[in-house]
Scaffold this motif. Structure first.
Motif, short mmCIF file in Angstrom:
data_model
loop_
_atom_site.label_atom_id
_atom_site.label_comp_id
_atom_site.label_asym_id
_atom_site.label_seq_id
_atom_site.Cartn_x
_atom_site.Cartn_y
_atom_site.Cartn_z
N SER A 96 0.87 -1.18 0.00
CA SER A 96 0.00 0.00 0.00
C SER A 96 0.91 1.23 0.00
N HIS A 97 0.38 2.34 -0.42
CA HIS A 97 1.23 3.53 -0.53
C HIS A 97 1.70 4.02 0.84
N THR A 98 0.86 3.83 1.87
CA THR A 98 1.31 4.25 3.20
C THR A 98 2.51 3.40 3.62
N PHE A 127 9.31 9.49 -9.79
CA PHE A 127 8.89 10.59 -8.93
C PHE A 127 7.37 10.51 -8.90
N ARG A 128 6.82 10.10 -7.74
CA ARG A 128 5.36 9.97 -7.61
C ARG A 128 4.78 11.36 -7.37
N THR A 129 4.44 12.07 -8.46
CA THR A 129 4.08 13.49 -8.30
C THR A 129 2.79 13.70 -7.51
N ILE A 140 9.85 11.54 -14.21
CA ILE A 140 8.65 12.08 -13.57
C ILE A 140 7.46 11.23 -14.00
N ARG A 141 6.68 10.79 -13.06
CA ARG A 141 5.44 10.11 -13.42
C ARG A 141 4.30 11.12 -13.28
N THR A 142 3.45 11.21 -14.32
CA THR A 142 2.32 12.14 -14.19
C THR A 142 1.40 11.65 -13.08
N ASP A 188 -6.01 3.79 -3.61
CA ASP A 188 -5.77 4.20 -2.21
C ASP A 188 -5.14 5.58 -2.12
N LYS A 189 -4.96 6.27 -3.27
CA LYS A 189 -4.35 7.60 -3.21
C LYS A 189 -5.40 8.69 -3.36
N ASP A 190 -5.97 9.02 -2.24
CA ASP A 190 -6.92 10.12 -2.16
C ASP A 190 -6.16 11.43 -2.13
N ILE A 234 5.98 4.31 -20.25
CA ILE A 234 4.78 3.96 -19.48
C ILE A 234 5.16 3.01 -18.35
N MET A 235 4.30 2.99 -17.35
CA MET A 235 4.42 1.97 -16.31
C MET A 235 3.69 0.74 -16.84
N VAL A 236 4.26 -0.42 -16.65
CA VAL A 236 3.56 -1.66 -17.01
C VAL A 236 3.00 -2.21 -15.70
N GLU A 237 1.70 -2.04 -15.51
CA GLU A 237 1.10 -2.33 -14.20
C GLU A 237 -0.10 -3.26 -14.26
N THR A 238 -0.48 -3.65 -15.47
CA THR A 238 -1.63 -4.54 -15.60
C THR A 238 -1.28 -5.65 -16.59
N ILE A 292 8.39 -1.46 -15.04
CA ILE A 292 7.41 -2.44 -14.54
C ILE A 292 7.00 -2.08 -13.10
N GLY A 293 5.72 -1.84 -12.92
CA GLY A 293 5.20 -1.50 -11.60
C GLY A 293 4.63 -2.76 -10.96
N THR A 294 5.49 -3.47 -10.25
CA THR A 294 5.05 -4.78 -9.74
C THR A 294 4.01 -4.69 -8.63
N ASN A 295 3.91 -3.53 -7.97
CA ASN A 295 2.90 -3.42 -6.90
C ASN A 295 1.51 -3.60 -7.50
N ASP A 296 1.26 -2.86 -8.57
CA ASP A 296 -0.05 -2.98 -9.20
C ASP A 296 -0.13 -4.19 -10.11
N LEU A 297 0.98 -4.53 -10.76
CA LEU A 297 0.95 -5.70 -11.64
C LEU A 297 0.54 -6.94 -10.82
N ASP A 314 -6.27 -7.14 -3.67
CA ASP A 314 -6.12 -5.74 -3.25
C ASP A 314 -4.81 -5.55 -2.48
N ARG A 315 -3.95 -4.68 -2.99
CA ARG A 315 -2.64 -4.49 -2.37
C ARG A 315 -2.72 -3.84 -0.99
N SER A 316 -3.89 -3.26 -0.63
CA SER A 316 -4.04 -2.63 0.68
C SER A 316 -4.71 -3.56 1.68
N LEU A 349 12.36 -1.48 -13.63
CA LEU A 349 11.32 -1.99 -12.71
C LEU A 349 11.32 -1.08 -11.50
N CYS A 350 10.14 -0.57 -11.13
CA CYS A 350 10.11 0.37 -10.01
C CYS A 350 9.15 -0.05 -8.90
N GLY A 351 8.57 -1.25 -8.98
CA GLY A 351 7.72 -1.71 -7.87
C GLY A 351 8.59 -2.12 -6.69
N GLU A 352 7.95 -2.34 -5.55
CA GLU A 352 8.71 -2.66 -4.32
C GLU A 352 9.47 -3.98 -4.42
C1 PEP Z 1 3.66 0.04 -8.85
O1 PEP Z 1 2.45 -0.10 -9.01
O2 PEP Z 1 4.46 -0.93 -8.78
C2 PEP Z 1 4.25 1.39 -8.71
C3 PEP Z 1 5.54 1.57 -8.64
O3 PEP Z 1 3.38 2.44 -8.61
P1 PEP Z 1 2.61 2.80 -7.26
O4 PEP Z 1 3.19 1.97 -6.15
O5 PEP Z 1 2.79 4.26 -7.02
O6 PEP Z 1 1.19 2.43 -7.57
#
Ligand code: PEP
Ligand code: MG
Length: 566
Positions: free
Chosen positions: A187-189, A294-296, A330-332, A338-340, A426-430, A449-454, A462-464, A499-502
């Protein structure tokens, strides 16, 4: 006594307990007897005083030019507004309603009146009015959360959950640790807590232990335990552990100035994920090759109004200066799920992770995206910027994005404002993004590659959601296959892949990812040196052999075994 939980940010912390309560939503709407009316009015008056005192106290620690100071000032004026108070009192007396219900009514009417004026500033204010009303109801009901702004001692925060926006506002100097009942590993927190080096535990059932505020606590986020009133022996043991942990981290500093290169000479670019300028200032200290994400959207979580084009432009220029030629990705705005973003007044959705989030939200709010694109295009004149779009699924998303970019470029030219060249990715997240990648690659300079969302979208988990954390780890044969497909396709098309996921922040998994062909990783700053150490201590030939073996494993258990886990 100890309560177990899932470690989300490793470390050891000590502090006094503080519950971050949210006022209960239940209100009693039944008419009250006439004899109770005076008492309700007295309760209202006391609550108004209490809330004002709390706000004045919070304001004292802020600069009077800051957004938050001004916000509190506006709240204070409203709580002193005689007309508004008279309306609440009339509602109590005439409709025979309790003070809390009367406050809810009048504050809602006031907020709705602001919304009806169709002015973006007042629309933001309407949300503040609503929140203030909720706090006043909390004060009436005796459940006003203690203001975390006033903390002055080391504190362990206990909460059901914490949104990234709430996290952003915490006084980090006094929050030594965070314990949540819910929340998810990616989760982002959780990501923010890790980046801020605040030890955190989730899925921890602290409620059953009835911990009072002020109780001494120890958080062992290495063993995964919250210890209530630790004995002096336990305290000493944990302090020793903490020292060992500090020594381990100190030793990692030796890698700071080293290039991230395997023993047999294979170089990997190691970048950092950041959420604000402060994080960027420290990336030179941790030996990163630049910013890979950069998570703007995080810059919007602490403000009451949206930064305009010029403010954003300056921020990106400041970042370029800090980075002095290093990669700046920079990511738009990636808003939703979960990002309100409190100042945006997002519509509530029944299923936000599958709703209007990421690039969908940005394209549905073209003014927001245009402002950001214009600021980035102008900043690109002063240094190299890679621009990345979140949650892109298909080539039609790219059509819309590039159309908007062209419009921005034309408008800037017409206004005689100069702009620079960007590299697009682009982020590859799906899973859809992976499957549609070949159609998109010809238009891209890079993918990440955004592995958190992927993982979330591949495993439908649900990642949260803390309940799913143990059964759905970030790595499974399915996710690994998708990562491999992305790397192979991108490399074949000559498009660089990162790859930028956790997952990339796990020193245990990094050899596998590099062996699969990733030449660039963007990681949580807190994990960067550990990851660098794993790269520098290994051999690329061994990494490749590991990847080959891992890709043949068809169960999670075999995959874990292959990676040297349990
Ligand atoms: C991801 O989804 O892996 C990612 C890096 O983006 P965010 O964690 O900000 O959703
Ligand atoms: Mg994501």
């Amino acid at each position: 006594m100890a309560i177990t939980g899932i470690i989300v940010s490793a470390g050891i912390a000590f502090g006094e307990a503080l519950h971050l309560n949210h006022p209960p939503r239940h209100l009693d709407y039944r008419p009250i007897p006439k004899t109770q009316l005076d008492q309700e009015q007295r309760q209202l008056a006391t609550a108004l005083q209490q809330l004002q005192a709390q706000l004045i106290c919070s304001q004292a620690s802020l600069a009077d030019t800051s957004d938050n100071y001004q916000l509190i000032e506006a709240d204070l004026l409203l709580l002193q507004d005689e007309e508004l108070i008279a309306q609440i009192v009339d509602t109590i007396n005439q409709l025979q309603l309790c003070a809390a219900v009367a406050v809810e009514r009048i504050f809602t009417e006031h907020a709705n009146a602001l919304l009806a004026l169709d002015d973006p500033y007042l629309a933001n204010r309407a949300e503040d009015v609503h929140c203030l009303g909720q706090r006043l109801i909390g004060a009436i009901n005796g459940t006003l959360p203690q203001g975390v702004e006033q903390l002055c001692r080391p504190t362990l925060l206990l909460a059901e959950d914490l949104t990234p926006a709430e996290f952003a506002l915490l006084p980090k100097a006094f929050i030594t640790g965070i314990v949540l009942k819910s929340g998810g590993l990616t989760s982002h927190t959780a990501i923010l807590a890790k980046a801020a080096e605040i030890p955190a535990l989730l899925h921890c059932d602290f409620e059953s232990a009835a911990i009072a505020n002020g109780t001494p606590l120890a958080l062992d986020a290495i063993a995964g335990e919250l210890i209530i009133k630790p004995t002096s022996a336990k305290q000493a043991q944990l302090e020793q552990r903490l020292q060992q942990e500090c020594a381990r981290r100190q030793a990692l500093l030796a890698y700071k100035g080293q290039s991230s290169q395997t023993r047999d000479g294979h170089r990997v670019s190691l970048l950092a994920n950041v959420g604000n300028l402060n994080d960027m200032a420290s990336i030179n200290d941790i030996g990163a090759d630049g910013i890979g994400l950069f998570r703007t959207e995080f810059m919007l979580m602490q403000v009451s109004t949206l930064p305009d084009e010029q403010t954003q432009y300056r921020l990106y220029c400041d970042a370029l200066q800090l980075l002095a030629g290093k990669i700046f990705t920079i990511r738009t705005l990636d808003i939703g799920a979960d990002k309100d973003v409190p100042c945006l007044q997002q519509e509530r959705e029944p299923n936000p992770a599958l709703g209007v989030r990421g690039i969908r939200y940005a394209l549905a709010h073209p003014t927001l995206l245009t402002t950001q694109l214009r600021a980035i295009l102008r900043a690109a004149k002063h240094g190299p910027i890679r621009l990345m779009f979140p949650m892109v699924n298909q080539v039609e998303d790219l059509d819309q994005i590039f159309q908007l970019i062209e419009t921005c470029q034309q408008a800037l030219t017409a206004e005689q404002k100069s702009y620079g060249r960007l590299r697009y990715g682009i982020m590859v997240e799906t899973p859809a993004a992976v499957l549609n990648l070949s159609a998109m690659l010809p238009r891209l300079d890079f993918v990440s590659i955004g592995t958190n969302d992927l993982t979330q979208y591949t495993m439908a988990a649900d990642r949260s959601n803390a309940q799913l954390t143990r059964s759905y780890p970030s790595l499974s044969p399915a996710v690994l296959t998708l990562i491999n497909m992305t790397i192979t396709q991108a490399k074949r098309a000559g498009v660089s892949v990162s790859l930028c996921g956790e997952l990339g922040s796990s020193a245990q998994v990094v050899p596998l990812l590099i062996g699969m062909g990733l030449d660039e990783l963007s990681v949580n700053p807190n994990a960067l040196l550990e990851v660098k150490a794993a790269i520098c201590q290994g051999n690329f030939t061994q990494f490749c052999a590991l990847a080959e073996r891992a890709l043949q494993q068809d169960t999670l258990a075999k995959l874990k075994l292959c990676l040297g886990g349990e």
